[in-house]
Motif scaffolding. Structure first.
Motif, PDB file in Angstrom:
ATOM      1  N   ALA A 185       0.831  -1.209   0.000  1.00  0.00           N
ATOM      2  CA  ALA A 185       0.000   0.000   0.000  1.00  0.00           C
ATOM      3  C   ALA A 185       0.865   1.258   0.000  1.00  0.00           C
ATOM      4  N   VAL A 186       1.947   1.219   0.786  1.00  0.00           N
ATOM      5  CA  VAL A 186       2.824   2.390   0.865  1.00  0.00           C
ATOM      6  C   VAL A 186       3.368   2.741  -0.517  1.00  0.00           C
ATOM      7  N   LEU A 187       3.636   1.699  -1.319  1.00  0.00           N
ATOM      8  CA  LEU A 187       4.218   1.961  -2.637  1.00  0.00           C
ATOM      9  C   LEU A 187       3.152   2.138  -3.717  1.00  0.00           C
ATOM     10  N   GLY A 188       1.914   1.727  -3.423  1.00  0.00           N
ATOM     11  CA  GLY A 188       0.913   1.694  -4.476  1.00  0.00           C
ATOM     12  C   GLY A 188      -0.028   2.879  -4.532  1.00  0.00           C
ATOM     13  N   TRP A 189      -0.138   3.662  -3.447  1.00  0.00           N
ATOM     14  CA  TRP A 189      -1.175   4.696  -3.408  1.00  0.00           C
ATOM     15  C   TRP A 189      -0.950   5.803  -4.420  1.00  0.00           C
ATOM     16  N   THR A 190       0.308   5.948  -4.898  1.00  0.00           N
ATOM     17  CA  THR A 190       0.608   7.101  -5.752  1.00  0.00           C
ATOM     18  C   THR A 190      -0.127   7.029  -7.094  1.00  0.00           C
ATOM     19  N   THR A 191      -0.303   5.815  -7.623  1.00  0.00           N
ATOM     20  CA  THR A 191      -0.996   5.692  -8.913  1.00  0.00           C
ATOM     21  C   THR A 191      -2.407   6.262  -8.810  1.00  0.00           C
ATOM     22  N   ILE A 192      -3.109   5.843  -7.750  1.00  0.00           N
ATOM     23  CA  ILE A 192      -4.480   6.314  -7.544  1.00  0.00           C
ATOM     24  C   ILE A 192      -4.483   7.826  -7.306  1.00  0.00           C
ATOM     25  N   ALA A 193      -3.530   8.289  -6.507  1.00  0.00           N
ATOM     26  CA  ALA A 193      -3.485   9.730  -6.214  1.00  0.00           C
ATOM     27  C   ALA A 193      -3.359  10.525  -7.503  1.00  0.00           C
ATOM     28  N   ARG A 194      -2.519  10.035  -8.418  1.00  0.00           N
ATOM     29  CA  ARG A 194      -2.314  10.766  -9.666  1.00  0.00           C
ATOM     30  C   ARG A 194      -3.570  10.790 -10.525  1.00  0.00           C
ATOM     31  N   VAL A 195      -4.197   9.626 -10.644  1.00  0.00           N
ATOM     32  CA  VAL A 195      -5.413   9.557 -11.453  1.00  0.00           C
ATOM     33  C   VAL A 195      -6.490  10.454 -10.838  1.00  0.00           C
ATOM     34  N   MET A 196      -6.630  10.375  -9.511  1.00  0.00           N
ATOM     35  CA  MET A 196      -7.641  11.168  -8.832  1.00  0.00           C
ATOM     36  C   MET A 196      -7.369  12.658  -9.018  1.00  0.00           C
ATOM     37  N   LEU A 228     -16.315  14.575  -5.839  1.00  0.00           N
ATOM     38  CA  LEU A 228     -15.979  13.155  -5.664  1.00  0.00           C
ATOM     39  C   LEU A 228     -16.853  12.218  -6.513  1.00  0.00           C
ATOM     40  N   PRO A 229     -18.169  12.354  -6.480  1.00  0.00           N
ATOM     41  CA  PRO A 229     -18.978  11.396  -7.260  1.00  0.00           C
ATOM     42  C   PRO A 229     -18.680  11.457  -8.759  1.00  0.00           C
ATOM     43  N   ASN A 230     -18.268  12.620  -9.240  1.00  0.00           N
ATOM     44  CA  ASN A 230     -18.017  12.749 -10.672  1.00  0.00           C
ATOM     45  C   ASN A 230     -16.578  12.416 -11.052  1.00  0.00           C
ATOM     46  N   ALA A 231     -15.695  12.354 -10.048  1.00  0.00           N
ATOM     47  CA  ALA A 231     -14.288  12.087 -10.350  1.00  0.00           C
ATOM     48  C   ALA A 231     -13.944  10.624 -10.097  1.00  0.00           C
ATOM     49  N   MET A 232     -14.883   9.848  -9.544  1.00  0.00           N
ATOM     50  CA  MET A 232     -14.594   8.503  -9.054  1.00  0.00           C
ATOM     51  C   MET A 232     -14.376   7.471 -10.164  1.00  0.00           C
ATOM     52  N   ALA A 233     -15.102   7.592 -11.291  1.00  0.00           N
ATOM     53  CA  ALA A 233     -15.132   6.513 -12.278  1.00  0.00           C
ATOM     54  C   ALA A 233     -13.736   6.060 -12.734  1.00  0.00           C
ATOM     55  N   PRO A 234     -12.858   6.961 -13.215  1.00  0.00           N
ATOM     56  CA  PRO A 234     -11.553   6.461 -13.664  1.00  0.00           C
ATOM     57  C   PRO A 234     -10.742   5.837 -12.540  1.00  0.00           C
ATOM     58  N   VAL A 235     -10.919   6.325 -11.322  1.00  0.00           N
ATOM     59  CA  VAL A 235     -10.164   5.794 -10.191  1.00  0.00           C
ATOM     60  C   VAL A 235     -10.586   4.356  -9.900  1.00  0.00           C
ATOM     61  N   ILE A 236     -11.890   4.094  -9.971  1.00  0.00           N
ATOM     62  CA  ILE A 236     -12.396   2.739  -9.733  1.00  0.00           C
ATOM     63  C   ILE A 236     -11.781   1.768 -10.749  1.00  0.00           C
ATOM     64  N   VAL A 238      -8.953   2.073 -12.491  1.00  0.00           N
ATOM     65  CA  VAL A 238      -7.527   1.870 -12.236  1.00  0.00           C
ATOM     66  C   VAL A 238      -7.334   0.949 -11.035  1.00  0.00           C
ATOM     67  N   ALA A 239      -8.162   1.113 -10.009  1.00  0.00           N
ATOM     68  CA  ALA A 239      -8.028   0.293  -8.804  1.00  0.00           C
ATOM     69  C   ALA A 239      -8.309  -1.170  -9.121  1.00  0.00           C
ATOM     70  N   MET A 240      -9.310  -1.434  -9.971  1.00  0.00           N
ATOM     71  CA  MET A 240      -9.642  -2.822 -10.296  1.00  0.00           C
ATOM     72  C   MET A 240      -8.510  -3.502 -11.046  1.00  0.00           C
ATOM     73  N   VAL A 241      -7.921  -2.767 -11.990  1.00  0.00           N
ATOM     74  CA  VAL A 241      -6.802  -3.337 -12.724  1.00  0.00           C
ATOM     75  C   VAL A 241      -5.616  -3.523 -11.776  1.00  0.00           C
ATOM     76  N   ALA A 242      -5.424  -2.560 -10.864  1.00  0.00           N
ATOM     77  CA  ALA A 242      -4.295  -2.642  -9.933  1.00  0.00           C
ATOM     78  C   ALA A 242      -4.430  -3.829  -8.996  1.00  0.00           C
ATOM     79  N   LEU A 243      -5.676  -4.196  -8.654  1.00  0.00           N
ATOM     80  CA  LEU A 243      -5.887  -5.315  -7.734  1.00  0.00           C
ATOM     81  C   LEU A 243      -5.183  -6.577  -8.237  1.00  0.00           C
ATOM     82  N   GLY A 244      -5.323  -6.855  -9.534  1.00  0.00           N
ATOM     83  CA  GLY A 244      -4.616  -7.997 -10.117  1.00  0.00           C
ATOM     84  C   GLY A 244      -3.117  -7.862  -9.929  1.00  0.00           C
TER      85      GLY A 244
END
Lengths: 315, 346
Positions: A185-196, A228-236, A238-244
């Motif tokens: 998590a410490v190394l992974g949060w940056t991807t989401i932060a950037r997209v968000m 937030l509700p309008n910015a969430m879609a791309p983040v979701i 990216v997160a799903m792909v990142a889960l794999g």
């Protein structure tokens, strides 16, 4: 023009008629982007297959005892050392054969699921929360806040993911699920932060955000109700792909011997055990590998399908 | 109709907005400024509609944002009932916002796609609980939908289920929710089809009569502005070049830019077209980051002389018409302001 009577009359009834004649919305249930996406997804085979696979994996992770009667830790060295799989004996302990310590490979594959799913999901949840919060703050407030946050994100992004995780994990004596989760998590949060951040920057310029500001809405209301509700879609997506990716990272670390290790069970460490007998007993290596690839594939397919459904450019 | 003998409800004095142009990434320094709005003054009276026209990029929308305090003015004052609101913040600003509302240009982007119509129109009450109806909030939202001519049953639908004109009605209902005195309309119909434009304009006129609203109506369509406005101001490159009653501007324009604009309005009557002179301006609008000295319009003006480059013309009644008793005596920022009858309509 039919609306000429609008100025003449005080009654609102004719206005209502005109407005409805102006192509009223079709009757039926209210539809939003999410409900549109959902009706899209339901008709997509790749989504259905992925969803079914993920569902099965979650059930396996939660209740491994339902799928096998054998214990993954029962070792019958004299009787079952590297015994070959009996592929017709479905769901029996012998199904995938035995490993070099006489343990049922099938039972180990089943019991190893939990580590992958738990670590993958918890890393994603943490990363979604932290990354979204940081990205939202940087994107919305801009200025020096953005400058500072973006440099921190850049710094973390500069650390190679696996190398960084190895360095963190090596410094721990006991490496359980929690430690691995936090390291990823410490190394992974940056991807989401950037997209968000990017998503928030594009949303905050929207007229409806300006409209809320001109009504006098406070920062939190604007962020939580409008941005937030309008910015969430791309983040979701990216997160799903990142889960794999997180599942594969956990397996990689366990394979390398710095993730989960005996007595904890993980497909990565089982693949490590299997690699030594690859010429005599391929099955010890192959079955955990198939499960790992299948799991990652399921999450990637899911992310792909959700992206297609949420991408407004394809609508 | 406007009652100009009363106190103005909104008075703008010497309003300036410069957007800084910066260079450098680590060490930012200002290398110039886009003078989006440069020293504009006007007044708005209760119950009146003031139209503001001008081509793209002349600063019309920036004026609207400044009045709504969505952008901070670089200089100048905005008086609402005698109180300068341009420097307010926090609670005081929120209180003023109840009385000044805005209708946005694009009905497709001004409504949050994730909120139902009921939530969108009801949001003002959540933000200003003191202005919310005592009883049922839903009932008030339904009433507002009815006022703008939408079926109150649509309360649970989402914006994308409506047409452009219907969405603009939702935007107007949101603007009306707090019972404001002033509504700033930033090109409220320019994104709509012509047939729907008329419906929305007529609705706005009806609401003005019903609630005694004052409108600041920003548009680039000269015919619509004439239809709805009591007074009209013409902007060019961040400056107000001419302002007066709609008869003064449309029938007796004295500023060459206004004359050029009006000569470009299409006329349906071919005979009238025959007798009309069309003024074709040459060149482009200069950059607002580096505007011409003196009169901003001089680079494209057929009357330009040396004086225009040296001396900034003031917005005042031209000397020539100072004693005139007709509509021709209105403010015009030109050294050589003069009527040119053959360019106006009819």
């Amino acid at each position: 023009m039919p609306d000429q009577n609008l100025t003449g009359t005080r009654s609102t009834a004719p206005v209502a008629e005109v407005a409805q004649a102006e192509a009223g919305p079709p009757p039926g249930k209210p539809r939003s982007l999410w409900s549109d996406a959902w009706s899209d997804l339901r008709r997509k085979p790749s989504f259905l297959i992925a969803a079914a696979m993920i569902l099965v994996l979650i059930v396996i992770a939660a209740f491994p005892g339902l799928f096998t009667s054998a214990s993954p830790r029962d070792a019958d060295l004299s009787g079952a050392f590297l015994r070959s799989p009996e592929l017709t004996k479905f769901f029996s302990p012998e199904w995938f054969g035995y490993d070099s310590q006489g343990r049922s490979v099938y039972a180990r594959v089943i019991y190893g699921t939990r580590a992958s799913i738990v670590i993958g999901v918890s890393v994603t949840v943490i990363v979604l929360f932290v990354g979204s919060l940081v990205g939202m703050i940087a994107g919305y407030f801009g200025g020096w806040v953005d400058a500072v946050v973006s440099r921190i994100v850049d710094t973390f992004m500069g650390i190679p993911f696996l190398l960084g995780a190895m360095v963190i994990l090596v410094s721990f004596d006991v490496r359980g699920k929690l430690v691995i989760t936090l390291a990823l998590a410490v190394l992974g949060w940056t991807t989401i932060a950037r997209v968000m951040r990017g998503s928030v920057i594009s949303v905050k310029q929207a007229d409806y955000v300006q409209a809320a500001r001109s009504l006098g809405a406070g920062t939190w209301r604007i962020l939580l109700r409008h941005v937030l509700p309008n910015a969430m879609a791309p983040v979701i997506v990216v997160a799903m792909v990142a889960l794999g990716g997180y599942i594969s990272a956990e397996a990689t670390l366990s394979y390398l011997g710095i993730g989960l290790a005996d007595p904890a069970m993980s497909w990565g460490s089982d693949i490590n055990t299997g690699k030594d007998q690859i010429r005599v007993a391929l099955h010890v290596l192959i079955f955990p590998s198939i499960m790992l690839s299948g799991t990652i594939l399921a999450f990637l397919m899911m992310g792909d399908a959700v992206r297609d459904a949420l991408d407004p450019k394809l609508r | 109709m406007a009652d100009t003998t009363r106190e103005p409800i909104l008075e703008v004095r010497n309003l300036v907005k410069h957007f800084p142009l910066t260079q450098g990434i680590v060490f930012r320094r200002q290398v110039g400024a886009v003078r989006a709005v440069d020293d504009i003054s006007f007044t708005l009276y209760p119950g009146e509609t003031l139209g503001i026209v001008g081509e793209s990029g002349c600063g019309k929308s920036t004026v609207a944002k400044l009045l709504m305090n969505l952008e901070r003015a670089t200089a100048g004052e905005i008086f609402y009932k005698g109180e300068d609101i341009s420097k307010l913040s926090g609670r005081a600003l929120k209180a003023v916002r109840r009385n000044i509302q805005m209708v946005f240009q694009d009905p497709y982007t001004s409504l949050n796609p994730r909120m139902t119509v009921g939530d969108i129109i009801g949001e003002p009450f959540d933000i200003h609980p003191e202005a919310a109806p005592k009883g049922d909030k839903q009932a008030r939202v339904r009433e507002l939908l009815d006022v703008v001519g939408l079926n109150p049953e649509y309360i649970n639908r989402y914006p994308h289920q409506f047409s452009g004109g219907q969405r603009q009605r939702i935007g107007i209902a949101r603007g009306l929710a707090l019972n404001p005195e002033i509504i700033i309309c930033d090109e409220p119909v320019s994104a709509l089809d012509v047939s729907v434009q008329a419906q929305v304009i007529n609705l706005m006129e009806k609401l003005q009569d019903e609630f005694g609203l004052s409108y600041l109506f920003i548009a680039h369509d000269l015919s619509i502005v004439r239809h709805i406005s009591d007074r009209v101001g013409v902007m060019y490159l961040g400056k107000m070049v001419e302002i007066g009653s709609d008869a003064a501007i449309y029938d007796h324009p004295t500023h060459p830019y206004t004359q050029a604009l009006l000569s470009a309005v299409p006329l349906p009557d071919p005979d009238a077209r025959e007798g009309r002179e069309r003024i074709i301006l040459t060149g482009d609008v200069p950059s607002p980051a580096n505007p011409p000295s003196g009169c901003r319009f001089r680079t494209r003006c057929w009357k330009a002389q040396d004086r225009c480059a040296e001396e900034l013309p003031l917005l005042a009644v031209p000397q020539r018409y100072a004693d005139a008793d007709t509509a021709v005596a209105h403010d015009s920022a030109c050294h050589f302001a003069e009527e040119k009858p053959q360019v106006t309509h009819a």
